[in-house]
Motif scaffolding. Structure first.
Motif, PDB file in Angstrom:
ATOM      1  N   ASP A 195       7.674  32.856  68.647  1.00  0.00           N
ATOM      2  CA  ASP A 195       6.952  33.344  69.889  1.00  0.00           C
ATOM      3  C   ASP A 195       6.608  34.876  69.587  1.00  0.00           C
ATOM      4  N   VAL A 196       5.359  35.313  70.102  1.00  0.00           N
ATOM      5  CA  VAL A 196       5.038  36.477  69.674  1.00  0.00           C
ATOM      6  C   VAL A 196       5.087  37.422  70.859  1.00  0.00           C
ATOM      7  N   VAL A 197       5.663  38.478  70.808  1.00  0.00           N
ATOM      8  CA  VAL A 197       5.543  39.624  71.673  1.00  0.00           C
ATOM      9  C   VAL A 197       4.614  40.670  71.305  1.00  0.00           C
ATOM     10  N   THR A 198       3.706  41.130  72.411  1.00  0.00           N
ATOM     11  CA  THR A 198       2.613  41.935  72.128  1.00  0.00           C
ATOM     12  C   THR A 198       2.992  43.179  72.722  1.00  0.00           C
ATOM     13  N   VAL A 199       2.866  44.219  72.112  1.00  0.00           N
ATOM     14  CA  VAL A 199       3.061  45.715  72.811  1.00  0.00           C
ATOM     15  C   VAL A 199       1.785  46.585  72.406  1.00  0.00           C
ATOM     16  N   ARG A 200       1.059  47.164  73.362  1.00  0.00           N
ATOM     17  CA  ARG A 200      -0.081  47.933  73.297  1.00  0.00           C
ATOM     18  C   ARG A 200       0.189  49.330  73.382  1.00  0.00           C
ATOM     19  N   GLY A 201      -0.057  49.981  72.385  1.00  0.00           N
ATOM     20  CA  GLY A 201       0.054  51.493  72.385  1.00  0.00           C
ATOM     21  C   GLY A 201      -1.482  52.308  72.757  1.00  0.00           C
ATOM     22  N   THR A 202      -1.392  53.601  72.732  1.00  0.00           N
ATOM     23  CA  THR A 202      -2.614  54.019  73.192  1.00  0.00           C
ATOM     24  C   THR A 202      -3.757  53.952  71.724  1.00  0.00           C
ATOM     25  N   ARG A 203      -3.000  54.036  70.618  1.00  0.00           N
ATOM     26  CA  ARG A 203      -3.856  53.837  69.358  1.00  0.00           C
ATOM     27  C   ARG A 203      -3.558  52.744  68.641  1.00  0.00           C
TER      28      ARG A 203
END
Length: 407
Positions: A156-164
């Protein structure tokens, strides 16, 4: 190192070789159908299959699957819900009959991540097809021999979005992924300050759950990357059509680093992403890895003695290198100390250029080498035209620089 990538101290860097990924033409679902009937039918089936996946059309996705394969395929389909896909294609490259109403299709899978990829990342796949009542169905989908496995095939994939940055992980904590995203976010402006040219100014990081998982993402044994903290994948062909890069983290090696080391690794790997379009087969590894380390150390308080301990020991022992590192010196799986000396030597060669000729000349030198039509003569011409020196004089100056900084 990257593809270089950066090794454990580093990119992983030291940072790593460049792994070449074949690239498809367009992302979408309208690949040109092959003329041969079986290939054409396979292409049409996979076009519909890809379209349903992108549209999140589960009934349409299931319609292309044999019932025996549907549970496994649906697991991947549901994991992909966490991945911001902007394109997904199969390009059939060949078919082989394996029995009555059965065949194996070879295809290139290409995908893009929304907001991050200008060009697709691709990997070779093998798909098993069966025909029932005049219709073809997919009964299996796996990486071709030696091709990388995809992250979502590992769990299972966990996605984290940073500013860049965009960080995708499997088998790790959200907190760890956020920490990696924060380091990647800091790396981007640091790299831009040293390499202000045209690049995406963002980075995609993949974090598998283990060293073995890292190897799967690279299509190689995980043991090959033991001690390497991260690797950047990509195709060193240069130009605006250079495919998308991925920074792949080794959770074991990265996890034992302190805060400075982790930032160094992510900055080093981000340099490889930024310089990809200017990095070509004409670029020697000492320059691509040395430049990445130079940017990563730029603005820090690390002295040459601290940053190049293995080379310092050699210089103090009277073993001053006679030449700049060659590509073979950067091979993994051999003498770790020799590998470290190669990275350190490349870094100090770039530091010499920045100190004596200036940072602008260093970036101009990098671009000039990569723009040369072949490896032979690339460095020689750039030394002459950009730095007004010769290979022999530059090597002599570099050896003197090592003695002054490390002796």
């Amino acid at each position: 190192m990257a593809g270089q990538g950066c090794g454990a101290r580093r990119s992983a860097t030291a940072c790593l070789l460049a792994l070449l990924l074949a690239l498809t033409g367009l992302v979408g679902c309208g690949a040109k159908a092959p003329a041969e009937p079986a290939s054409r039918q396979a292409q049409e089936l996979l076009d519909r299959h890809a379209r349903a996946l992108l549209d999140r059309d589960e009934p349409g996705y299931l319609a292309a699957l044999d019932p025996s394969y549907a549970p496994a395929a649906l697991t991947v389909y549901r994991r992909l819900a966490a991945v911001p896909l902007d394109g997904w294609t199969y390009r059939v490259t060949g078919v082989d009959p394996t029995g009555t109403d059965r065949l194996t299709a070879r295809a290139d899978l290409g995908y893009r991540l929304r907001g991050h990829d200008r060009r697709p990342v691709t990997g070779a796949r093998v798909l098993d097809l069966v025909r029932r009542d005049g219709r073809w169905y997919v009964t299996g989908d796996r990486p071709a021999e030696g091709a990388p496995r995809q992250l979502w095939e590992q769990g299972d994939v966990v996605t984290v979005r940073g500013t860049r940055s965009l960080v995708l992980g499997v088998g790790t904590t959200t907190a760890r992924l956020r920490e990696i995203a924060a380091a990647a976010d800091r790396a981007v402006p640091a790299v831009t300050a040293a390499w202000p040219g045209d690049w995406a100014r963002q980075v995609v990081v993949l974090v598998p759950g283990s060293l073995g998982g890292m190897g799967e993402l690279l299509g190689a044994p995980g043991a090959s990357y033991r001690g390497i903290a991260a690797v950047t994948t990509g195709e060193t062909r240069g130009g605006p059509d250079a495919p998308a890069d991925r920074v792949i983290v080794n959770p074991d090696a990265y996890g034992v680093l302190g805060g400075f080391g982790r930032q160094l690794v992510l900055t080093h790997e981000t340099v490889h992403v930024a310089t990809r379009s200017a990095t070509t087969p004409s670029t020697p590894v000492w320059l691509s890895e040395g430049f990445a380390d130079w940017v990563a150390y730029r603005g820090t308080d690390r002295t040459p003695a601290q940053a190049a301990p293995e080379l310092r020991r050699a210089v103090r022992a009277g073993e001053l290198p006679a030449r700049l590192p060659v590509d073979g010196d950067f091979a993994f799986g051999g003498d770790a100390e020799a590998l470290a000396r190669a990275y350190e030597g490349g870094w100090l060669a770039c530091a010499l250029i920045a100190d004596r000729w200036g940072e602008t000349k260093l970036t101009a030198f990098y671009r000039a080498v990569g723009a040369h039509p072949a490896r032979d003569g690339a460095v020689e011409q750039a030394l002459r035209e950009v730095l007004d020196t010769t290979p022999e004089q530059f090597t002599a100056d570099w050896r003197t620089y090592l003695e002054e900084r490390l002796g």
